[in-house]
Design a protein around this motif. Structure first.
Motif, PDB file in Angstrom:
ATOM      1  N   PRO A 175       0.666  -1.290   0.046  1.00  0.00           N
ATOM      2  CA  PRO A 175       0.015   0.062  -0.124  1.00  0.00           C
ATOM      3  C   PRO A 175       0.979   1.087   0.047  1.00  0.00           C
ATOM      4  CG  PRO A 175      -0.903  -1.559   1.605  1.00  0.00           C
ATOM      5  CD  PRO A 175       0.312  -2.133   1.158  1.00  0.00           C
ATOM      6  N   ILE A 176       1.920   1.011   0.628  1.00  0.00           N
ATOM      7  CA  ILE A 176       2.748   2.363   0.721  1.00  0.00           C
ATOM      8  C   ILE A 176       3.480   2.639  -0.525  1.00  0.00           C
ATOM      9  CG2 ILE A 176       5.017   3.487   1.761  1.00  0.00           C
ATOM     10  CD1 ILE A 176       4.474   1.559   4.253  1.00  0.00           C
ATOM     11  N   LYS A 179       1.089   4.203  -3.099  1.00  0.00           N
ATOM     12  CA  LYS A 179       0.773   5.650  -2.946  1.00  0.00           C
ATOM     13  C   LYS A 179       1.997   6.562  -3.288  1.00  0.00           C
ATOM     14  CE  LYS A 179      -2.886   5.257   0.390  1.00  0.00           C
ATOM     15  NZ  LYS A 179      -3.746   6.033  -0.466  1.00  0.00           N
ATOM     16  N   CYS A 180       3.237   5.993  -3.304  1.00  0.00           N
ATOM     17  CA  CYS A 180       4.483   6.510  -3.661  1.00  0.00           C
ATOM     18  C   CYS A 180       4.864   6.673  -5.302  1.00  0.00           C
ATOM     19  CB  CYS A 180       5.636   6.093  -2.795  1.00  0.00           C
ATOM     20  SG  CYS A 180       5.256   6.417  -1.131  1.00  0.00           S
ATOM     21  N   ARG A 188       2.992  13.856  -2.611  1.00  0.00           N
ATOM     22  CA  ARG A 188       2.593  12.688  -1.716  1.00  0.00           C
ATOM     23  C   ARG A 188       1.427  12.952  -0.602  1.00  0.00           C
ATOM     24  NH1 ARG A 188       7.763   8.993  -1.742  1.00  0.00           N
ATOM     25  NH2 ARG A 188       8.070   8.782  -3.819  1.00  0.00           N
ATOM     26  N   ASP A 189       0.540  12.078  -0.417  1.00  0.00           N
ATOM     27  CA  ASP A 189      -0.355  12.336   0.607  1.00  0.00           C
ATOM     28  C   ASP A 189      -0.004  11.905   2.005  1.00  0.00           C
ATOM     29  OD1 ASP A 189      -2.542  12.618   2.417  1.00  0.00           O
ATOM     30  OD2 ASP A 189      -4.133  11.607   0.894  1.00  0.00           O
ATOM     31  N   GLN A 190       0.800  12.880   2.820  1.00  0.00           N
ATOM     32  CA  GLN A 190       1.319  12.447   3.891  1.00  0.00           C
ATOM     33  C   GLN A 190       0.424  11.912   4.970  1.00  0.00           C
ATOM     34  OE1 GLN A 190       4.819  11.757   4.060  1.00  0.00           O
ATOM     35  NE2 GLN A 190       4.954  12.423   1.966  1.00  0.00           N
ATOM     36  N   ALA A 192      -2.328  10.341   4.223  1.00  0.00           N
ATOM     37  CA  ALA A 192      -2.746   8.757   4.138  1.00  0.00           C
ATOM     38  C   ALA A 192      -1.315   7.866   4.228  1.00  0.00           C
ATOM     39  CB  ALA A 192      -3.347   8.746   2.451  1.00  0.00           C
ATOM     40  N   LEU A 193      -0.392   8.264   4.088  1.00  0.00           N
ATOM     41  CA  LEU A 193       0.936   7.482   4.312  1.00  0.00           C
ATOM     42  C   LEU A 193       1.318   7.229   5.807  1.00  0.00           C
ATOM     43  CD1 LEU A 193       3.306   8.855   1.602  1.00  0.00           C
ATOM     44  CD2 LEU A 193       2.386   6.648   1.773  1.00  0.00           C
ATOM     45  N   THR A 241      10.441   3.046  -2.600  1.00  0.00           N
ATOM     46  CA  THR A 241       9.473   4.198  -2.515  1.00  0.00           C
ATOM     47  C   THR A 241      10.150   5.559  -2.366  1.00  0.00           C
ATOM     48  OG1 THR A 241       9.623   3.963   0.239  1.00  0.00           O
ATOM     49  CG2 THR A 241       8.144   2.458  -1.199  1.00  0.00           C
TER      50      THR A 241
END
Length: 271
Positions: A175-176, A179-180, A188-190, A192-193, A241
Protein backbone atom coordinates in the motif's frame (compact mmCIF):
# COMPACT_ATOMS: atom_id res chain seq x y z
CA UNK A 1 -2.80 -73.50 -9.90
CA UNK A 2 0.86 -74.54 -9.88
CA UNK A 3 -0.04 -77.73 -8.01
CA UNK A 4 -2.74 -78.48 -10.56
CA UNK A 5 -0.28 -78.01 -13.38
CA UNK A 6 2.16 -80.35 -11.67
CA UNK A 7 -0.55 -82.99 -11.29
CA UNK A 8 -1.40 -82.59 -14.95
CA UNK A 9 2.25 -83.07 -15.91
CA UNK A 10 2.44 -86.17 -13.72
CA UNK A 11 -0.67 -87.58 -15.30
CA UNK A 12 0.39 -86.86 -18.85
CA UNK A 13 4.10 -87.62 -18.72
CA UNK A 14 4.36 -89.98 -15.76
CA UNK A 15 7.20 -88.03 -14.20
CA UNK A 16 7.95 -87.70 -10.51
CA UNK A 17 6.53 -84.85 -8.40
CA UNK A 18 9.95 -83.29 -7.93
CA UNK A 19 10.55 -83.36 -11.64
CA UNK A 20 7.17 -81.73 -12.10
CA UNK A 21 8.24 -78.92 -9.76
CA UNK A 22 11.43 -78.60 -11.71
CA UNK A 23 9.47 -78.37 -14.95
CA UNK A 24 7.17 -75.73 -13.48
CA UNK A 25 10.11 -73.68 -12.21
CA UNK A 26 11.92 -74.05 -15.51
CA UNK A 27 8.90 -72.75 -17.40
CA UNK A 28 8.31 -69.74 -15.12
CA UNK A 29 11.82 -68.53 -14.41
CA UNK A 30 12.58 -67.22 -17.90
CA UNK A 31 9.30 -65.31 -17.81
CA UNK A 32 10.31 -63.80 -14.48
CA UNK A 33 13.66 -62.78 -15.93
CA UNK A 34 12.01 -61.27 -18.98
CA UNK A 35 9.49 -59.47 -16.78
CA UNK A 36 12.26 -58.13 -14.55
CA UNK A 37 14.28 -56.99 -17.54
CA UNK A 38 11.22 -55.23 -18.95
CA UNK A 39 10.56 -53.50 -15.61
CA UNK A 40 14.18 -52.35 -15.40
CA UNK A 41 14.02 -50.97 -18.92
CA UNK A 42 10.78 -49.14 -18.12
CA UNK A 43 12.30 -47.70 -14.95
CA UNK A 44 15.38 -46.49 -16.84
CA UNK A 45 13.19 -44.99 -19.52
CA UNK A 46 11.21 -43.17 -16.83
CA UNK A 47 14.41 -41.90 -15.21
CA UNK A 48 15.68 -40.50 -18.47
CA UNK A 49 12.35 -38.77 -19.06
CA UNK A 50 12.32 -37.20 -15.60
CA UNK A 51 15.93 -36.06 -15.94
CA UNK A 52 15.12 -34.34 -19.22
CA UNK A 53 12.23 -32.33 -17.74
CA UNK A 54 13.09 -28.76 -16.73
CA UNK A 55 10.73 -26.77 -14.48
CA UNK A 56 9.85 -23.22 -15.50
CA UNK A 57 9.30 -20.12 -13.40
CA UNK A 58 7.52 -17.22 -15.09
CA UNK A 59 8.89 -13.87 -14.05
CA UNK A 60 8.51 -10.12 -14.33
CA UNK A 61 11.35 -8.10 -12.81
CA UNK A 62 10.54 -6.57 -9.41
CA UNK A 63 7.42 -8.74 -9.03
CA UNK A 64 7.22 -11.42 -6.32
CA UNK A 65 8.74 -13.93 -8.73
CA UNK A 66 12.00 -12.09 -7.99
CA UNK A 67 12.26 -14.11 -4.79
CA UNK A 68 12.51 -17.33 -6.80
CA UNK A 69 14.87 -15.81 -9.37
CA UNK A 70 17.16 -14.52 -6.62
CA UNK A 71 17.20 -17.99 -5.06
CA UNK A 72 18.00 -19.63 -8.40
CA UNK A 73 20.98 -17.29 -8.81
CA UNK A 74 22.21 -17.93 -5.27
CA UNK A 75 22.05 -21.67 -5.95
CA UNK A 76 23.81 -21.25 -9.27
CA UNK A 77 21.03 -23.01 -11.17
CA UNK A 78 21.37 -22.99 -14.92
CA UNK A 79 18.57 -23.17 -17.51
CA UNK A 80 19.03 -26.94 -17.70
CA UNK A 81 17.85 -27.12 -14.07
CA UNK A 82 15.35 -24.29 -13.72
CA UNK A 83 14.18 -22.19 -16.63
CA UNK A 84 13.36 -18.54 -15.92
CA UNK A 85 10.93 -17.26 -18.54
CA UNK A 86 10.54 -13.50 -18.50
CA UNK A 87 7.09 -12.38 -19.60
CA UNK A 88 5.16 -9.11 -19.62
CA UNK A 89 1.93 -8.13 -17.92
CA UNK A 90 -0.03 -8.50 -21.15
CA UNK A 91 0.88 -12.18 -21.42
CA UNK A 92 0.16 -12.69 -17.72
CA UNK A 93 -3.35 -11.27 -17.90
CA UNK A 94 -4.49 -11.59 -21.51
CA UNK A 95 -2.80 -14.54 -23.22
CA UNK A 96 -5.60 -17.17 -23.45
CA UNK A 97 -3.35 -20.20 -23.12
CA UNK A 98 -1.36 -18.73 -20.24
CA UNK A 99 -4.49 -17.58 -18.39
CA UNK A 100 -5.99 -21.04 -18.79
CA UNK A 101 -2.95 -22.52 -17.09
CA UNK A 102 -2.62 -19.72 -14.54
CA UNK A 103 -6.19 -18.52 -13.92
CA UNK A 104 -5.19 -16.48 -10.87
CA UNK A 105 -2.99 -14.35 -13.17
CA UNK A 106 -0.31 -14.09 -10.50
CA UNK A 107 3.46 -14.42 -10.29
CA UNK A 108 5.45 -16.34 -9.52
CA UNK A 109 3.88 -19.12 -11.53
CA UNK A 110 5.78 -22.41 -11.61
CA UNK A 111 5.29 -25.32 -13.99
CA UNK A 112 7.02 -28.55 -13.03
CA UNK A 113 7.09 -30.03 -16.53
CA UNK A 114 5.67 -33.22 -15.05
CA UNK A 115 2.03 -32.16 -14.89
CA UNK A 116 1.62 -29.86 -11.89
CA UNK A 117 1.97 -26.14 -11.30
CA UNK A 118 2.38 -23.87 -8.28
CA UNK A 119 1.84 -20.30 -7.18
CA UNK A 120 2.91 -18.56 -3.92
CA UNK A 121 6.53 -17.46 -3.76
CA UNK A 122 7.22 -18.95 -0.33
CA UNK A 123 5.97 -22.37 -1.37
CA UNK A 124 7.93 -22.28 -4.63
CA UNK A 125 11.10 -21.18 -2.83
CA UNK A 126 10.76 -24.08 -0.41
CA UNK A 127 10.07 -26.51 -3.26
CA UNK A 128 13.11 -25.35 -5.25
CA UNK A 129 15.27 -25.67 -2.13
CA UNK A 130 14.09 -29.25 -1.63
CA UNK A 131 14.89 -30.08 -5.25
CA UNK A 132 18.29 -28.44 -5.58
CA UNK A 133 19.71 -27.45 -2.19
CA UNK A 134 20.27 -31.03 -1.08
CA UNK A 135 23.33 -30.04 0.95
CA UNK A 136 21.24 -27.49 2.87
CA UNK A 137 23.50 -24.55 2.16
CA UNK A 138 20.60 -22.09 2.04
CA UNK A 139 18.06 -23.77 4.29
CA UNK A 140 18.27 -25.89 7.42
CA UNK A 141 17.30 -29.52 7.14
CA UNK A 142 13.90 -30.59 8.50
CA UNK A 143 14.22 -31.36 12.20
CA UNK A 144 12.11 -34.12 13.71
CA UNK A 145 11.11 -34.58 17.32
CA UNK A 146 14.40 -36.35 18.04
CA UNK A 147 16.58 -33.51 16.77
CA UNK A 148 18.43 -31.11 19.03
CA UNK A 149 16.53 -28.07 20.35
CA UNK A 150 18.91 -25.84 18.37
CA UNK A 151 18.16 -27.65 15.09
CA UNK A 152 14.42 -27.57 15.73
CA UNK A 153 14.50 -23.84 16.50
CA UNK A 154 16.60 -23.02 13.44
CA UNK A 155 14.26 -24.90 11.12
CA UNK A 156 11.19 -23.34 12.76
CA UNK A 157 12.63 -19.84 12.43
CA UNK A 158 13.47 -20.48 8.80
CA UNK A 159 9.87 -21.47 8.07
CA UNK A 160 8.62 -18.43 9.96
CA UNK A 161 10.57 -16.03 7.73
CA UNK A 162 9.62 -17.87 4.54
CA UNK A 163 5.97 -17.18 5.39
CA UNK A 164 6.44 -13.84 7.13
CA UNK A 165 7.70 -12.14 3.97
CA UNK A 166 4.77 -12.88 1.65
CA UNK A 167 2.09 -12.93 4.36
CA UNK A 168 3.05 -9.91 6.50
CA UNK A 169 5.83 -7.80 5.02
CA UNK A 170 4.40 -7.71 1.50
CA UNK A 171 0.94 -6.62 2.62
CA UNK A 172 2.44 -3.91 4.81
CA UNK A 173 4.69 -2.40 2.13
CA UNK A 174 2.58 -2.65 -1.03
CA UNK A 175 0.00 0.00 0.00
CA UNK A 176 2.88 2.39 0.70
CA UNK A 177 4.56 1.57 -2.59
CA UNK A 178 1.46 2.32 -4.66
CA UNK A 179 0.90 5.65 -2.93
CA UNK A 180 4.49 6.64 -3.70
CA UNK A 181 5.16 5.08 -7.09
CA UNK A 182 5.29 7.71 -9.82
CA UNK A 183 4.36 10.51 -7.40
CA UNK A 184 6.85 13.26 -6.58
CA UNK A 185 7.70 13.22 -2.91
CA UNK A 186 6.41 16.74 -2.30
CA UNK A 187 3.07 15.79 -3.85
CA UNK A 188 2.44 12.64 -1.84
CA UNK A 189 -0.50 12.42 0.53
CA UNK A 190 1.41 12.34 3.81
CA UNK A 191 -1.76 12.02 5.88
CA UNK A 192 -2.71 8.87 4.02
CA UNK A 193 0.83 7.54 4.27
CA UNK A 194 1.22 8.10 8.00
CA UNK A 195 -0.87 5.15 9.29
CA UNK A 196 0.62 2.87 6.64
CA UNK A 197 4.16 3.78 7.68
CA UNK A 198 3.24 3.20 11.32
CA UNK A 199 1.90 -0.25 10.44
CA UNK A 200 5.11 -1.06 8.55
CA UNK A 201 7.19 0.06 11.51
CA UNK A 202 5.16 -1.79 14.13
CA UNK A 203 4.41 -4.99 12.21
CA UNK A 204 7.64 -5.42 10.27
CA UNK A 205 10.60 -3.33 11.43
CA UNK A 206 10.02 -4.04 15.11
CA UNK A 207 9.91 -7.79 14.46
CA UNK A 208 13.00 -7.80 12.26
CA UNK A 209 14.97 -5.60 14.64
CA UNK A 210 14.19 -7.88 17.58
CA UNK A 211 15.63 -10.80 15.60
CA UNK A 212 18.75 -8.96 14.45
CA UNK A 213 19.54 -6.86 17.52
CA UNK A 214 21.91 -9.49 18.95
CA UNK A 215 24.43 -8.51 16.29
CA UNK A 216 23.96 -11.45 13.92
CA UNK A 217 24.66 -10.80 10.25
CA UNK A 218 21.63 -12.60 8.87
CA UNK A 219 18.27 -13.86 10.07
CA UNK A 220 19.45 -17.37 10.93
CA UNK A 221 22.87 -16.36 12.23
CA UNK A 222 26.18 -15.71 10.55
CA UNK A 223 25.31 -17.59 7.37
CA UNK A 224 23.12 -16.20 4.59
CA UNK A 225 20.01 -18.27 3.85
CA UNK A 226 16.86 -18.31 1.74
CA UNK A 227 15.11 -16.59 4.65
CA UNK A 228 17.14 -13.48 3.79
CA UNK A 229 16.14 -13.82 0.14
CA UNK A 230 12.47 -13.79 1.12
CA UNK A 231 12.74 -10.78 3.43
CA UNK A 232 15.05 -8.76 1.20
CA UNK A 233 12.37 -8.57 -1.49
CA UNK A 234 10.10 -6.48 0.72
CA UNK A 235 12.98 -4.36 1.97
CA UNK A 236 13.87 -3.74 -1.67
CA UNK A 237 10.29 -2.62 -2.30
CA UNK A 238 10.53 -0.25 0.66
CA UNK A 239 13.78 1.21 -0.70
CA UNK A 240 12.10 1.96 -4.04
CA UNK A 241 9.49 4.21 -2.41
CA UNK A 242 12.02 6.92 -1.60
CA UNK A 243 10.59 7.17 1.93
CA UNK A 244 13.80 7.07 3.94
CA UNK A 245 12.08 6.50 7.28
CA UNK A 246 10.97 3.01 6.17
CA UNK A 247 14.57 1.78 6.45
CA UNK A 248 15.93 4.39 8.82
CA UNK A 249 16.59 2.03 11.72
CA UNK A 250 20.38 1.44 11.83
CA UNK A 251 20.05 -2.30 12.48
CA UNK A 252 17.69 -2.79 9.56
CA UNK A 253 19.65 -0.49 7.28
CA UNK A 254 22.89 -2.35 7.99
CA UNK A 255 21.20 -5.70 7.41
CA UNK A 256 19.70 -4.55 4.12
CA UNK A 257 23.07 -3.25 2.95
CA UNK A 258 24.57 -6.71 3.51
CA UNK A 259 21.90 -8.67 1.64
CA UNK A 260 21.60 -6.14 -1.19
CA UNK A 261 25.36 -6.23 -1.82
CA UNK A 262 25.26 -9.88 -2.86
CA UNK A 263 25.87 -10.52 -6.58
CA UNK A 264 22.67 -12.57 -6.96
CA UNK A 265 20.61 -9.74 -5.47
CA UNK A 266 22.24 -7.16 -7.73
CA UNK A 267 21.68 -9.32 -10.82
CA UNK A 268 18.02 -9.81 -9.86
CA UNK A 269 17.11 -6.20 -9.12
CA UNK A 270 19.49 -4.13 -11.21
CA UNK A 271 17.49 -1.90 -13.62
Amino acid sequence: LLFANIQLCQWRRGIQFRQGCGFAELSTRPRARRSSARATKDQLRGTVTMASVVPTVYHIQFWCSSRVVNLARELGLGPEQLKIEVIDEKKLKEDPDFVKRNPLKVLPYYESGTGFSMVESGAIVQHVLELYDTEHKLHPAPAGAGASPEAIEKRAKFLQWVYFGPASMYHAIIPIFFKCFGVDKDKRDQEALKPLVEKWTNKVITILKAELSDGRKFLLGEEFSAADIIVSYDLMTASFTGEEELLADPVIRSYFERVSARPAYIATYAP
